[in-house]
Structure formats: structure tokens, C-alpha cells
Design an enzyme around this catalytic site. Structure first.
Site, mmCIF file in Angstrom:
data_model
loop_
_atom_site.group_PDB
_atom_site.id
_atom_site.type_symbol
_atom_site.label_atom_id
_atom_site.label_comp_id
_atom_site.label_asym_id
_atom_site.label_seq_id
_atom_site.Cartn_x
_atom_site.Cartn_y
_atom_site.Cartn_z
ATOM 1 N N HIS A 128 9.732 -1.255 3.143
ATOM 2 C CA HIS A 128 9.657 -1.476 4.590
ATOM 3 C C HIS A 128 9.446 -2.952 4.892
ATOM 4 C CE1 HIS A 128 5.628 -0.606 3.041
ATOM 5 N NE2 HIS A 128 5.161 -1.414 3.976
ATOM 6 N N GLU A 146 0.816 -1.213 0.000
ATOM 7 C CA GLU A 146 0.000 0.000 0.000
ATOM 8 C C GLU A 146 0.850 1.264 0.000
ATOM 9 O OE1 GLU A 146 -2.380 -0.476 3.503
ATOM 10 O OE2 GLU A 146 -3.824 -1.790 2.489
HETATM 11 P P1 AMP Z 1 2.178 -2.221 3.096
HETATM 12 O O1 AMP Z 1 0.799 -2.692 2.809
HETATM 13 O O2 AMP Z 1 3.181 -3.349 3.163
HETATM 14 O O3 AMP Z 1 2.596 -1.118 2.164
HETATM 15 O O4 AMP Z 1 2.149 -1.660 4.581
HETATM 16 C C1 AMP Z 1 1.883 -0.331 4.899
HETATM 17 C C2 AMP Z 1 1.670 -0.276 6.389
HETATM 18 O O5 AMP Z 1 1.780 1.074 6.807
HETATM 19 C C3 AMP Z 1 0.302 -0.776 6.856
HETATM 20 O O6 AMP Z 1 0.449 -1.857 7.763
HETATM 21 C C4 AMP Z 1 -0.321 0.447 7.525
HETATM 22 O O7 AMP Z 1 -1.067 0.096 8.677
HETATM 23 C C5 AMP Z 1 0.906 1.272 7.886
HETATM 24 N N1 AMP Z 1 0.702 2.704 8.007
HETATM 25 C C6 AMP Z 1 0.003 3.512 7.191
HETATM 26 N N2 AMP Z 1 0.076 4.799 7.597
HETATM 27 C C7 AMP Z 1 0.864 4.798 8.708
HETATM 28 C C8 AMP Z 1 1.322 5.812 9.609
HETATM 29 N N3 AMP Z 1 0.987 7.097 9.458
HETATM 30 N N4 AMP Z 1 2.113 5.445 10.641
HETATM 31 C C9 AMP Z 1 2.449 4.147 10.824
HETATM 32 N N5 AMP Z 1 2.040 3.148 10.014
HETATM 33 C C10 AMP Z 1 1.259 3.465 8.963
#
Ligand code: AMP
Length: 119
Positions: free
Chosen positions: A104, A99
Site C-alpha cells: 500500500h 505493519e
Molecule cells: P504500514 O505501517 O505501512 O503497514 O501501514 C499500515 C497502516 O494501516 C497504518 O497507517 C494503520 O493506521 C492503517 N490501518 C490499520 N488497520 C486499518 C483499518 N482497519 N482501516 C484502515 N487503516 C488501517
């Protein structure tokens, strides 16, 4: 089509423009708690450099990629989940469920995660 060259919210977190609980930061990576935790321990370890996806990693990035894992290991240890165990996940692009297009590692633990379930 998602623009994968722009900064994401993670760059603002790395620069401390958004207040989050930063667990660890050095010149290569930054670690903080996921905003929507899926497990009792859910930490994101993020490259400071904008590398949108695993597909964009180059050999020049190998030190950074290694640091993601040593930091994940250390955070697992400091959170007391090294022996019980944990899972590291990196999602890539749409089929991988990515997303946020800034590389990360998810560190997930604090309870039994069972076998890997893919839906
Ligand atoms: P991915 O789907 O691998 O790109 O993971 C993105 C992650 O970022 C998800 O688990 C979200 O819950 C997390 N996330 C989104 N916005 C934030 C934020 N402002 N602070 C911390 N985590 C976030």
C-alpha cells in the site's frame, strides 16, 4: 517470524467485508482512509492482489504499481491538495516500519509536512 503469505485486514476491506469509506476501487487497486490518520488527508492506496512487500513485486505487477500512483495523484487532486503538496510513502519490512503486509501507498497531506524526518 511474521507470516507474509496470509491475508491481512486489507483483503477484507477490498472485498467489502469490513465497512470502510472506500474512496476509489477498480480491478487493480482500492483506496480508503487510514483508520489512524497522521495528517488531515491520510489515504491508503492498496493493491487488490496480495503483494506482501515491495520486495515481492515482479515485472508482471508493473501495471498495478503504476495504477497505485495514478490513483494517488487523482485522490490528491480530488482532495484539493495537489498544489499545496503531499507525500507518498511505502514502508517495507521491519526497518521500514511496515505493519500490514499487503502492499500500500500512504498519501499524506492537508498540512505542511516539513522535511522528511526519520526517527
Ligand atoms: P504500514 O505501517 O505501512 O503497514 O501501514 C499500515 C497502516 O494501516 C497504518 O497507517 C494503520 O493506521 C492503517 N490501518 C490499520 N488497520 C486499518 C483499518 N482497519 N482501516 C484502515 N487503516 C488501517
Amino acid at each position: 517470524m511474521i507470516n507474509k503469505t496470509e491475508e491481512t485486514i486489507f483483503s477484507k476491506i477490498i472485498r467489502k467485508e469490513i465497512p470502510v469509506n472506500i474512496i476509489y476501487q477498480d480491478k487493480l487497486v482500492t483506496a480508503f482512509y487510514d483508520k489512524y490518520p497522521k495528517t488531515p488527508v491520510h489515504v491508503l492506496i492498496v493493491t487488490n492482489k496480495i503483494i506482501p512487500t515491495i520486495n515481492d513485486i515482479t515485472t508482471d505487477d508493473e501495471i498495478i504499481i503504476g495504477r497505485l500512483f495514478t490513483v494517488a495523484k487523482n485522490i490528491a487532486q480530488s482532495h484539493g491538495i495537489s498544489e499545496s503538496g503531499y507525500r507518498l510513502i511505502i514502508n517495507c519490512n521491519s526497518h521500514g516500519g511496515q505493519e500490514i503486509f499487503h502492499l500500500h501507498v500512504h498519501l499524506l497531506g492537508g498540512r505542511s509536512l516539513g522535511p522528511l524526518v526519520v526517527s
